[in-house]
Write a protein that holds these residues in place. Structure first.
Motif, PDB file in Angstrom:
ATOM      1  N   THR A   1       0.823  -1.201   0.000  1.00 43.75           N
ATOM      2  CA  THR A   1       0.000   0.000   0.000  1.00 43.75           C
ATOM      3  C   THR A   1       0.857   1.251   0.000  1.00 43.75           C
ATOM      4  OG1 THR A   1      -1.473  -1.270   1.420  1.00 43.75           O
ATOM      5  CG2 THR A   1      -1.988   1.048   1.112  1.00 43.75           C
ATOM      6  N   ALA A   2       2.015   1.171   0.653  1.00 40.17           N
ATOM      7  CA  ALA A   2       2.866   2.356   0.751  1.00 40.17           C
ATOM      8  C   ALA A   2       3.342   2.796  -0.623  1.00 40.17           C
ATOM      9  CB  ALA A   2       4.067   2.047   1.643  1.00 40.17           C
ATOM     10  N   LEU A   3       3.430   1.843  -1.516  1.00 38.41           N
ATOM     11  CA  LEU A   3       3.997   2.112  -2.837  1.00 38.41           C
ATOM     12  C   LEU A   3       3.266   3.221  -3.572  1.00 38.41           C
ATOM     13  CD1 LEU A   3       6.346   0.642  -3.947  1.00 38.41           C
ATOM     14  CD2 LEU A   3       4.836  -0.811  -5.240  1.00 38.41           C
ATOM     15  N   ASP A   4       1.929   3.174  -3.536  1.00 37.88           N
ATOM     16  CA  ASP A   4       1.152   4.229  -4.180  1.00 37.88           C
ATOM     17  C   ASP A   4       0.553   5.179  -3.170  1.00 37.88           C
ATOM     18  OD1 ASP A   4       0.595   1.947  -6.577  1.00 37.88           O
ATOM     19  OD2 ASP A   4       0.843   4.040  -7.195  1.00 37.88           O
ATOM     20  N   GLY A   5       0.418   4.696  -1.942  1.00 38.07           N
ATOM     21  CA  GLY A   5      -0.214   5.520  -0.926  1.00 38.07           C
ATOM     22  C   GLY A   5       0.629   6.716  -0.544  1.00 38.07           C
ATOM     23  N   PHE A   6       1.900   6.497  -0.322  1.00 38.90           N
ATOM     24  CA  PHE A   6       2.753   7.600   0.111  1.00 38.90           C
ATOM     25  C   PHE A   6       2.889   8.672  -0.967  1.00 38.90           C
ATOM     26  CE2 PHE A   6       5.383   9.687   2.954  1.00 38.90           C
ATOM     27  CZ  PHE A   6       6.602  10.021   2.391  1.00 38.90           C
ATOM     28  N   PRO A   7       3.119   8.292  -2.234  1.00 38.78           N
ATOM     29  CA  PRO A   7       3.131   9.353  -3.250  1.00 38.78           C
ATOM     30  C   PRO A   7       1.837  10.140  -3.277  1.00 38.78           C
ATOM     31  CG  PRO A   7       4.036   7.342  -4.151  1.00 38.78           C
ATOM     32  CD  PRO A   7       3.532   7.017  -2.789  1.00 38.78           C
ATOM     33  N   MET A   8       0.719   9.454  -3.108  1.00 35.64           N
ATOM     34  CA  MET A   8      -0.543  10.173  -3.093  1.00 35.64           C
ATOM     35  C   MET A   8      -0.587  11.160  -1.939  1.00 35.64           C
ATOM     36  SD  MET A   8      -3.739   7.721  -4.079  1.00 35.64           S
ATOM     37  CE  MET A   8      -4.987   8.984  -4.065  1.00 35.64           C
ATOM     38  N   ALA A   9      -0.081  10.736  -0.792  1.00 31.94           N
ATOM     39  CA  ALA A   9      -0.074  11.641   0.358  1.00 31.94           C
ATOM     40  C   ALA A   9       0.825  12.837   0.083  1.00 31.94           C
ATOM     41  CB  ALA A   9       0.400  10.891   1.596  1.00 31.94           C
ATOM     42  N   ARG A  10       1.962  12.569  -0.551  1.00 33.90           N
ATOM     43  CA  ARG A  10       2.878  13.653  -0.903  1.00 33.90           C
ATOM     44  C   ARG A  10       2.185  14.674  -1.796  1.00 33.90           C
ATOM     45  NH1 ARG A  10       7.552  11.759  -2.142  1.00 33.90           N
ATOM     46  NH2 ARG A  10       9.410  12.169  -0.995  1.00 33.90           N
ATOM     47  N   GLN A  11       1.304  14.166  -2.687  1.00 38.97           N
ATOM     48  CA  GLN A  11       0.612  15.078  -3.597  1.00 38.97           C
ATOM     49  C   GLN A  11      -0.542  15.789  -2.906  1.00 38.97           C
ATOM     50  OE1 GLN A  11      -0.576  12.341  -6.591  1.00 38.97           O
ATOM     51  NE2 GLN A  11       1.537  11.781  -7.055  1.00 38.97           N
ATOM     52  N   GLY A  12      -0.710  15.514  -1.611  1.00 44.52           N
ATOM     53  CA  GLY A  12      -1.773  16.200  -0.889  1.00 44.52           C
ATOM     54  C   GLY A  12      -3.054  15.404  -0.821  1.00 44.52           C
ATOM     55  N   ASN A  13      -3.021  14.184  -1.361  1.00 37.07           N
ATOM     56  CA  ASN A  13      -4.253  13.394  -1.370  1.00 37.07           C
ATOM     57  C   ASN A  13      -4.262  12.325  -0.295  1.00 37.07           C
ATOM     58  OD1 ASN A  13      -5.546  14.660  -3.502  1.00 37.07           O
ATOM     59  ND2 ASN A  13      -4.289  13.544  -4.989  1.00 37.07           N
ATOM     60  N   GLY A  14      -3.606  12.590   0.824  1.00 36.96           N
ATOM     61  CA  GLY A  14      -3.528  11.588   1.868  1.00 36.96           C
ATOM     62  C   GLY A  14      -4.887  11.126   2.341  1.00 36.96           C
ATOM     63  N   GLY A  15      -5.801  12.086   2.530  1.00 31.93           N
ATOM     64  CA  GLY A  15      -7.126  11.722   3.007  1.00 31.93           C
ATOM     65  C   GLY A  15      -7.823  10.789   2.025  1.00 31.93           C
ATOM     66  N   LEU A  16      -7.729  11.130   0.736  1.00 29.45           N
ATOM     67  CA  LEU A  16      -8.372  10.303  -0.279  1.00 29.45           C
ATOM     68  C   LEU A  16      -7.768   8.909  -0.280  1.00 29.45           C
ATOM     69  CD1 LEU A  16     -10.355  10.223  -2.623  1.00 29.45           C
ATOM     70  CD2 LEU A  16      -8.496  10.886  -4.138  1.00 29.45           C
ATOM     71  N   ALA A  17      -6.432   8.859  -0.149  1.00 27.61           N
ATOM     72  CA  ALA A  17      -5.758   7.556  -0.162  1.00 27.61           C
ATOM     73  C   ALA A  17      -6.241   6.694   0.991  1.00 27.61           C
ATOM     74  CB  ALA A  17      -4.247   7.757  -0.084  1.00 27.61           C
ATOM     75  N   ILE A  18      -6.323   7.286   2.177  1.00 24.88           N
ATOM     76  CA  ILE A  18      -6.777   6.503   3.324  1.00 24.88           C
ATOM     77  C   ILE A  18      -8.207   6.036   3.117  1.00 24.88           C
ATOM     78  CG2 ILE A  18      -7.302   6.582   5.782  1.00 24.88           C
ATOM     79  CD1 ILE A  18      -4.983   8.302   6.231  1.00 24.88           C
ATOM     80  N   PHE A  19      -9.034   6.917   2.548  1.00 17.51           N
ATOM     81  CA  PHE A  19     -10.426   6.535   2.328  1.00 17.51           C
ATOM     82  C   PHE A  19     -10.501   5.332   1.404  1.00 17.51           C
ATOM     83  CE2 PHE A  19     -14.872   7.199   2.310  1.00 17.51           C
ATOM     84  CZ  PHE A  19     -15.305   6.822   1.052  1.00 17.51           C
ATOM     85  N   ILE A  20      -9.771   5.414   0.300  1.00 17.68           N
ATOM     86  CA  ILE A  20      -9.788   4.307  -0.663  1.00 17.68           C
ATOM     87  C   ILE A  20      -9.262   3.044  -0.010  1.00 17.68           C
ATOM     88  CG2 ILE A  20      -8.808   3.466  -2.812  1.00 17.68           C
ATOM     89  CD1 ILE A  20      -8.687   6.252  -3.803  1.00 17.68           C
ATOM     90  N   ALA A  21      -8.160   3.184   0.741  1.00 16.36           N
ATOM     91  CA  ALA A  21      -7.561   1.998   1.355  1.00 16.36           C
ATOM     92  C   ALA A  21      -8.530   1.352   2.328  1.00 16.36           C
ATOM     93  CB  ALA A  21      -6.267   2.391   2.070  1.00 16.36           C
ATOM     94  N   THR A  22      -9.157   2.179   3.155  1.00 15.64           N
ATOM     95  CA  THR A  22     -10.062   1.626   4.152  1.00 15.64           C
ATOM     96  C   THR A  22     -11.276   0.975   3.499  1.00 15.64           C
ATOM     97  OG1 THR A  22      -9.378   3.468   5.538  1.00 15.64           O
ATOM     98  CG2 THR A  22     -11.225   2.161   6.304  1.00 15.64           C
ATOM     99  N   THR A  23     -11.829   1.642   2.482  1.00 14.86           N
ATOM    100  CA  THR A  23     -12.980   1.044   1.807  1.00 14.86           C
ATOM    101  C   THR A  23     -12.596  -0.271   1.146  1.00 14.86           C
ATOM    102  OG1 THR A  23     -13.656   3.298   1.299  1.00 14.86           O
ATOM    103  CG2 THR A  23     -14.861   1.541   0.216  1.00 14.86           C
ATOM    104  N   ALA A  24     -11.426  -0.277   0.510  1.00 11.05           N
ATOM    105  CA  ALA A  24     -10.977  -1.506  -0.136  1.00 11.05           C
ATOM    106  C   ALA A  24     -10.791  -2.615   0.900  1.00 11.05           C
ATOM    107  CB  ALA A  24      -9.672  -1.251  -0.885  1.00 11.05           C
TER     108      ALA A  24
END
Lengths: 500, 179, 332
Positions: free
Chosen positions: A93-116
C-alpha cells in the motif's frame, strides 16, 4: 437452518455488550496495526491472553476477530502517511499511498484503502461461506515444490513492481532478504548458518526489526536534512463521492484481488504479506495506462488493501475445515478457538455448525465497524502529521525502538533494527527498493526448507517437479518474467523474427 | 553522485558480498558433510540455498556493473574513474552540512539503541533522548526550518507528553513491559 | 508555569515502573518452541490460563518455532533467570537436546513440571495403499529407505514414533522434516508423505472424519476415538513392540534451576491448581491426552527412565552419535 444461524449470529453481535466489545477490539486492532512494530499476530496473541477469562465465549471470539480485521487494516494509515508500513501486509500500500499523500491526497488515499479493506474482508467472507470445500482441496494441492516456487514468484513480482524500471535492483534486494532469512539455525537440520557462534544470531533475524529499520530510518533521517518541508504533508480536503467513484470504477479489480487474497490466505503458511503483493501485481498486469503505478495511482491501493484483507477470510478457511492455519495470525486465532472449546476441523460442522456462520457474521460487522472507526481516526491521525517533522520523527523513532523490543523482549532486536536501519539508508541512497527485502525475509525459510524437502523426497532429482501442473505453471511464469525484465525476451523475439 | 556512478559502486560492494556468501556456503557444505549430520548429497545440504543466493548476487552485481558501464567507449577506464570519483565524493561529504547533520543524528540514535535502552529506565531515557534530538534538530541542525513551532518549551513539553503517552499505552493498556 | 507543572506531575505518575520485589509483578512469558496451534502450544495455553488465575499475572504465550524445538528452548535457557521466562516443551525433544549437540546441559539442570502424556498415532493419507499397520511395516521392509515419514523435526514426538516403527520393521524409512506438527499433517493430507507418526492428538478429528486413515497407536492399549471407532494399539499386530511402549510426548513446563524457593513454591501451587481445572481436563479428554501431573521431584524421577529410553532409541537408531552415557542417561 442457515438463515436461522445467520440471524442468531447477527443478534449476538448487536447486543450492546458484544457490540461495544467489537468496537473496542477493532479500535485496538487499528492502533496496533498502525504502530510500526506491532503486527497482527502480536495483536491477536496479546488479546488472546486478555480475553481468555471472559466468561462468554462469543464475546471473546468477537473481540479476537475484531482485532484481526483492525490490525490488518490499520497498517495502511502509517504506510500512506509516513511510508512506514504498520504491518508487513501493508508494504504494497505504501507504494502508491505515500506518493498520493505527498501530492496532498492523503485523506483520499486513506479513504480508498479503508474502503478496499472493508470490501476485501466482506468478499472473503462470502467466499468462505460458499466455496470452502472447493478452496480447501485447492490448498491441499500445494506441496513442497509449489511452496518453493510460490516464494520465488513472490520475490520476482515484488522486485519487478518496486524497482522503477530496473527490476535487477528489486531482485537484488529480494535476494539479500532471502539471505537474511538464512541466518540462524536452519529449520530442516538445525545447522547453524552465518551465526558465528553468537546465541542471538542463532535464533535468526526477526522480521519486524528489519522492517522498521529498512522503512523507518530513511524517513526519520530525512528530517535531519535542511530544506525539507517542515510539515510532512499538506492536506487538501477530499470528496467522499470521488473516493466511492474510484472504488466503483475498479470493482472488477476489487473482486479479482479478493479472489487472489482468499487463495493466498488459504495456502497454509502464506498469508497477508504475500496477498497484498500478488493482488497489486495482478492489477497492474491487467490494467491500462499502468505507468502511474508506484507514483500515486489509486488502483494500486485498491488492489493491495483488498488483497491483504481478503486473506483474513482465506486464512480462516483451513482453520475451520482442517484445523490447519492459513497464516500466522490465523494460527494464533486457531489456538484461541481451541481454548474456547470449539473444535475447528472436519468435525466442526457436526459438533458446532453455528460456529462457521458466527465467524462469518462477526467478520462482516467487524469490517463495517472498522470502516467507520478508521475513517474517524483518520481525521485525527492525519492532523497529527501536520506537526513539525523535527518534533515528530524523534517520537516515531522512539516508537520504532519500542516496537522492535516488544517482539521478544530482547535488546538484541533493537540492535538488529539499528543495523538494518543503516542498510536501509544505504539502500534508499542507491535507489534500491526495500519492499522485496522484507518479502525475502518473510519467505526465506519457506523457500529454503521447501526446496530441500522437495529434493530430499525425490533424492536430489528435479524430475518430479515436471509432473506437477501448478509447479510447472509457476516455473514458466517465473522464467518469462525474468526474460522479459532483463530484456532477453525482446532479444529472443527479435532473433526469431530475423530468422524468419 | 550520478546514478550510474552509484550503480557501479553498489555493484562492486554486492560483488564482494556475493562472493563472501558463496565462499562461506561452500565451507558450510563441507561442515555439514562431517558428523553429526553427515550430509553428503549437495541437494539436501544446508549450504545449498545460500550458495545459490550468493552466486546469484555475484551474477546480478556483474550485470548491474555492466549495465551502468554500457555505452561507454572504454569501459575499464570508466570503471576505475568512477571508483576514484566515489572515494573523493565520500571525503567531500564530510564538508557537506546536510551530511554532517544526518551523521550526528544517526550517532545519537546509535547511542540510544546501544547504551541507553536497557540500562536507563525507559521513561527517563526516552525523555532525555527526545529532548536531545529535538534540540539538536532545532538549533544545531539544518537551517531554514520554520522557528515557529520549535522553541525550547514546546520541545520539552512534547518530549514529556509523548514519552508518557507511550509508557501509558504500552504498560497500562497493552500490559507489556518496556525496557 | 502551573500548567507545565501539572503536566509534569501527570507524566511522572505514569512513569513509575513496577519495582517491587514480589513475584510476579508483571507479565510472564511462556515460550513454546513450536508454531501456534500445535499440541504443545495448546497444552501450554491451557495450563497458562489456569496458572495465571492463581498467580494473578498474565502469562503470554510466545511462539518461537524452529530447529525441532531447540531454538525456543535455548532462548529460555540463555534468558535472564528472574522467573519471567518459562518454557513449555515436549520432554522427548527437550531431554535429547544435549545428544543433538545443542547444549551441554541436561534435564537435570532444569526444574520441570510434567502435565500430560499423548501417544503417537500412525496415519496415512486417505488414498494410501496401506490399510493396516502390517501393510505399512511390510512395505518398509520391502523398500528400505524409500517409504517417507513426515514429522515435526529431528527430536520431535513424530521422530520417536518413526524410530519405533523402524525398530519394529527392522528397516529404515526416509525422514522428511517439517516446521511443526501442523505442516506435517498438511503434508499427509496432500499425500506428499507416505505416513505420519506424529501425536494422535493432532489428528484425532481427521481420523474420525475419514480425511486420513489411522493405522495404529503407540500406546499399550487400544484407544476409542469416537463411539464405534477404535484405533488399535500396535501391540495387536506386533507384540514384540512392547519394549518400546508406551511411546508418545510428555508435555510440561520448565525453567532453569536457580530460582529462589519461594517463587518455585508459587509455581508449584499454580501448576497444581491449573491441572485440576475442569477446562483443562475437558481439553485433555477431547484430545485423548492422559493427564499425569507431576511435581518437580517426581518429574525428575520419571524422566530418569523416560529420557533414558528416548536417548537410547535415538542412539541405537544412529540418529545421534553421542553416547547417552556421557550425559548420565541409563539404558532402561
Amino acid at each position: 437452518m442457515t438463515f436461522q444461524y445467520l440471524l442468531d449470529a447477527c443478534l449476538n453481535v448487536l447486543s450492546p455488550a458484544n457490540f461495544l466489545m467489537l468496537a473496542a477490539a477493532v479500535l485496538a486492532g487499528l492502533i496496533m496495526g498502525m504502530l510500526p512494530g506491532l503486527s497482527a499476530t502480536m495483536a491477536i496473541a496479546l488479546l488472546t491472553g486478555l480475553t481468555y477469562n471472559v466468561g462468554d465465549h462469543q464475546t471473546a471470539i468477537i473481540a479476537l476477530l475484531g482485532v484481526y480485521v483492525g490490525a490488518i487494516s490499520g497498517g495502511c494509515q502509517s504506510a500512506i502517511l509516513l511510508n512506514i508500513p504498520g504491518t508487513p501486509a501493508s508494504a504494497a500500500t505504501a507504494l502508491d499511498g505515500f506518493p498520493m499523500a505527498r501530492q496532498g491526497n492523503g485523506g483520499l488515499a486513506i479513504f480508498i484503502a479503508t474502503t478496499a479493506s472493508c470490501l476485501g474482508t466482506i468478499l472473503s467472507v462470502i467466499f468462505v461461506l460458499t466455496l470452502t470445500p472447493l478452496l480447501t482441496s485447492f490448498a491441499l494441492k500445494f506441496a513442497s515444490w509449489e511452496f518453493f516456487f510460490l516464494s520465488i514468484f513472490g520475490i520476482l513480482i515484488c522486485g519487478t513492481l518496486t524497482a522503477r524500471g530496473n527490476a535487477l535492483k528489486g531482485w537484488i534486494s529480494g535476494i539479500c532478504g532471502l539471505l537474511t532469512a538464512q541466518i540462524g539455525l536452519d529449520t530442516v537440520d538445525t545447522f547453524a548458518r552465518f551465526s558465528y557462534g553468537n546465541v542471538n544470531m542463532m535464533s535468526g533475524i526477526q522480521l519486524i526489526p528489519v522492517m522498521i529499520g529498512l522503512f523507518g530510518f530513511p524517513e526519520i533521517v530525512k528530517a535531519f536534512k535542511s530544506g525539507s518541508e517542515a510539515k510532512v504533508l499538506q492536506l487538501t480536503s477530499f470528496n467522499i463521492l470521488k473516493g466511492f467513484r474510484i472504488v466503483r470504477d475498479n470493482i472488477v479489480g476489487v473482486v479479482r484481488s479478493a479472489f487472489i487474497g482468499v487463495g493466498v490466505g488459504i495456502i497454509p503458511g502464506v498469508g497477508e504479506d504475500v496477498g497484498g503483493w500478488l493482488s497489486y501485481w495482478a492489477m497492474k498486469a491487467s490494467g491500462r495506462n499502468t505507468d502511474g503505478f508506484g507514483k500515486g495511482d489509486p488502483r494500486g491501493i485498491v488492489a493491495a488493501e483488498t488483497g491483504n484483507n481478503a486473506c483474513v477470510g482465506g486464512a480462516i478457511i483451513p482453520v475451520l475445515s482442517l484445523a490447519v492455519p492459513g497464516s500466522a495470525p490465523a494460527a494464533v486465532l486457531m489456538a484461541a478457538f481451541f481454548m474456547h472449546n470449539y473444535r475447528p476441523g472436519p468435525l466442526l460442522m457436526t459438533e458446532s455448525p453455528e460456529f462457521l456462520y458466527n465467524v462469518a457474521v462477526y467478520l462482516v460487522f467487524a469490517s463495517v465497524l472498522m470502516w467507520l472507526i478508521a475513517l474517524g481516526m483518520a481525521r485525527v491521525t492525519v492532523r497529527v502529521l501536520t506537526v513539525n517533522k523535527k518534533l515528530l520523527m524523534p517520537v516515531v523513532f522512539l516508537l520504532c525502538v519500542v516496537g522492535a523490543y516488544l517482539i521478544n523482549y530482547n535488546l538484541f532486536d533493537v540492535k538488529v533494527m539499528f543495523f538494518f536501519g543503516l542498510i536501509g539508508l544505504a539502500m534508499s541512497y542507491m535507489n534500491v527498493p526495500a519492499a522485496p527485502f522484507i518479502l525475502g525475509v518473510v519467505l526465506g525459510s519457506m523457500a529454503d526448507s521447501n526446496l530441500r524437502r522437495a529434493l530430499r523426497l525425490s533424492d536430489g532429482s528435479f524430475l518430479p517437479l515436471f509432473e506437477r501442473p501448478i509447479s510447472v505453471a509457476f516455473l514458466i511464469v517465473c522464467v518469462l518474467m525474468i526474460l522479459s525484465q532483463t530484456g532477453l525476451l525482446a532479444w529472443l523475439r527479435g532473433k526469431v523474427k530475423r530468422e524468419r | 553522485m550520478d546514478e550510474k556512478i552509484k550503480d557501479t559502486v553498489f555493484g562492486v560492494v554486492l560483488f564482494a558480498l556475493g562472493s563472501y556468501v558463496a565462499a562461506e556456503s561452500v565451507l558450510m557444505i563441507g561442515r555439514a558433510a562431517n558428523p553429526p549430520l553427515r550430509i553428503r548429497q549437495l541437494s539436501v545440504s544446508p549450504g545449498l540455498f545460500p550458495l545459490v543466493l550468493g552466486l546469484l548476487l555475484v551474477l546480478f552485481s556483474v550485470l548491474l556493473i555492466a549495465g551502468s558501464l554500457k555505452g561507454n567507449e572504454k569501459p575499464l577506464s570508466v570503471f576505475a574513474d568512477r571508483l576514484k570519483t566515489s572515494f573523493s565524493a565520500m571525503r567531500a561529504a564530510f564538508g557537506n552540512n546536510d551530511f554532517l547533520s544526518m551523521l550526528i543524528g544517526v550517532v545519537m540514535m546509535f547511542v540510544y539503541c546501544f547504551f541507553v535502552v536497557g540500562n536507563i529506565p525507559f521513561w527517563g531515557g526516552a525523555v532525555g533522548f527526545l529532548v536531545a534530538m529535538m534540540v539538536f534538530l532545532r538549533f544545531a541542525g539544518p537551517a531554514g526550518c520554520s522557528a515557529r513551532a520549535a522553541n525550547l518549551g514546546v520541545i520539552v513539553l512534547t518530549a514529556l507528553v509523548s514519552a508518557s503517552l507511550v509508557v501509558f499505552l504500552f504498560e497500562k493498556i497493552f500490559k507489556t513491559v518496556l525496557p | 508555569m502551573k500548567r507545565t507543572l501539572a503536566l509534569l506531575s501527570l507524566a511522572v505518575s505514569f512513569a513509575c515502573p513496577a519495582w517491587s520485589a514480589d513475584w510476579p509483578n508483571r507479565n510472564i512469558n511462556l515460550t513454546v518452541p513450536y508454531g501456534a496451534g500445535g499440541t504443545t502450544d495448546l497444552t501450554a495455553r491451557s495450563i497458562a490460563s489456569g496458572m495465571s488465575k492463581v498467580l494473578g499475572a498474565t502469562i503470554n504465550v510466545v511462539n518461537t518455532p524452529g530447529a525441532g524445538g531447540s531454538a525456543g528452548s535455548l532462548n529460555v535457557q540463555n534468558a535472564k533467570l528472574d522467573g519471567y521466562s518459562l518454557l513449555a516443551n515436549g520432554l522427548l525433544a527437550f531431554t535429547t537436546m544435549p545428544l543433538n549437540g545443542y547444549t551441554e546441559k541436561t534435564f537435570r539442570d532444569w526444574d520441570i513440571w510434567i502435565a500430560t502424556y499423548a501417544p503417537n498415532g500412525i496415519i496415512v493419507p486417505a488414498n494410501s495403499p496401506y490399510n493396516t499397520i502390517t501393510d505399512l511395516i511390510n512395505a518398509i521392509k520391502a523398500k528400505p529407505g524409500q517409504i517417507t515419514a513426515g514429522t515435526a523435526g529431528i527430536g520431535s514426538g513424530g521422530h520417536f514414533g518413526a524410530e519405533v516403527i523402524k525398530a519394529v520393521a527392522g528397516a529404515d524409512y526416509k525422514h522428511i522434516t517439517y516446521q511443526g506438527g501442523g505442516p506435517a499433517v498438511t503434508a499427509t493430507l496432500s499425500g506428499e508423505v507416505d505416513f505420519c507418526p506424529q501425536l494422535l492428538a493432532e489428528y484425532k478429528d481427521l481420523i474420525i472424519s475419514g480425511k486420513v486413515k489411522g493405522l495404529a497407536s503407540l500406546s499399550e492399549s487400544d484407544i476409542e476415538l469416537a463411539p464405534g471407532k477404535v484405533l488399535p494399539s500396535i501391540l495387536k499386530s506386533f507384540p514384540d513392540a512392547k519394549k518400546y511402549l508406551p511411546m508418545g510426548e510428555v508435555t510440561g513446563i520448565m525453567i532453569p534451576k536457580g530460582l529462589p524457593e519461594d517463587i518455585l513454591k508459587k509455581i508449584d501451587a499454580a501448576f497444581e491448581s491449573a491441572v485440576k481445572e475442569k477446562e483443562f481436563l475437558d481439553f485433555a479428554a477431547v484430545r485423548s491426552f492422559t493427564v499425569m501431573p507431576k511435581g518437580r521431584a517426581e518429574s525428575q524421577a520419571f524422566l530418569e527412565t523416560f529420557a533414558g529410553r528416548a536417548a537410547y532409541i535415538l542412539y541405537d537408531a544412529g540418529a545421534v552419535t553421542v553416547d547417552p552415557a556421557k550425559y548420565g542417561f541409563k539404558r532402561p
